[in-house]
Design an enzyme around this catalytic site. Structure first.
Site, mmCIF file in Angstrom:
data_model
loop_
_atom_site.group_PDB
_atom_site.id
_atom_site.type_symbol
_atom_site.label_atom_id
_atom_site.label_comp_id
_atom_site.label_asym_id
_atom_site.label_seq_id
_atom_site.Cartn_x
_atom_site.Cartn_y
_atom_site.Cartn_z
ATOM 1 C CE LYS A 131 1.247 48.115 44.759
ATOM 2 N NZ LYS A 131 1.261 47.498 43.584
ATOM 3 C CG HIS A 142 -7.028 51.658 29.420
ATOM 4 N ND1 HIS A 142 -7.717 51.667 28.261
ATOM 5 C CD2 HIS A 142 -7.191 52.950 29.927
ATOM 6 C CE1 HIS A 142 -8.275 52.714 27.721
ATOM 7 N NE2 HIS A 142 -7.782 53.666 28.851
#
Length: 121
Positions: free
Chosen positions: A57, A108
């Site tokens: 991206k 995470h």
């Protein structure tokens, strides 16, 4: 100067039953070895996948083929800080964008993993 920014968020559950040797494995052998050495490998796999998505991206292309994911590898320095090792055609792409540094942050939880990539020129 900032050349590009990419972010990705992914569910850890997608990697809970991940089997090494999948047809189009997005991970390098080193990444797999590292992740499967951890108590919850799926969290680390998901974070690495998010890092690769965030990188694509940031350079503005997105991944064009499944095989491109192994051209981007999450590596750790001696202090455990993550960075990206880029090979193949992606080296040419980031060279054309005059990128001098790639910054990576991983995170995470038990259910979600994320990554941010900042390209500096």
């Amino acid at each position: 100067m900032i050349i590009g920014v990419g972010i990705d968020l992914i569910e850890v559950e997608r990697f809970r039953d991940y089997q090494d040797g999948a047809k189009s494995c997005p991970f390098t052998h080193s990444e797999l070895r590292y992740c499967y050495g951890k108590r919850y490998p799926e969290r680390h796999l998901a974070a690495r996948f998010a890092a690769k998505e965030a990188f694509f991206k940031a350079i503005g292309t997105g991944a064009r083929t499944p095989g491109e994911f192994v051209l981007i590898e999450v590596v750790l320095d001696d202090a455990g800080n993550p960075s990206l090792r880029v090979t193949g055609i992606e080296v040419i792409i980031i060279g054309g964008l005059s990128i001098s540094r790639v910054h990576l942050s991983l995170t995470h939880t038990g259910s979600t993993a994320g990554a941010v990539v900042i390209l500096e020129g």
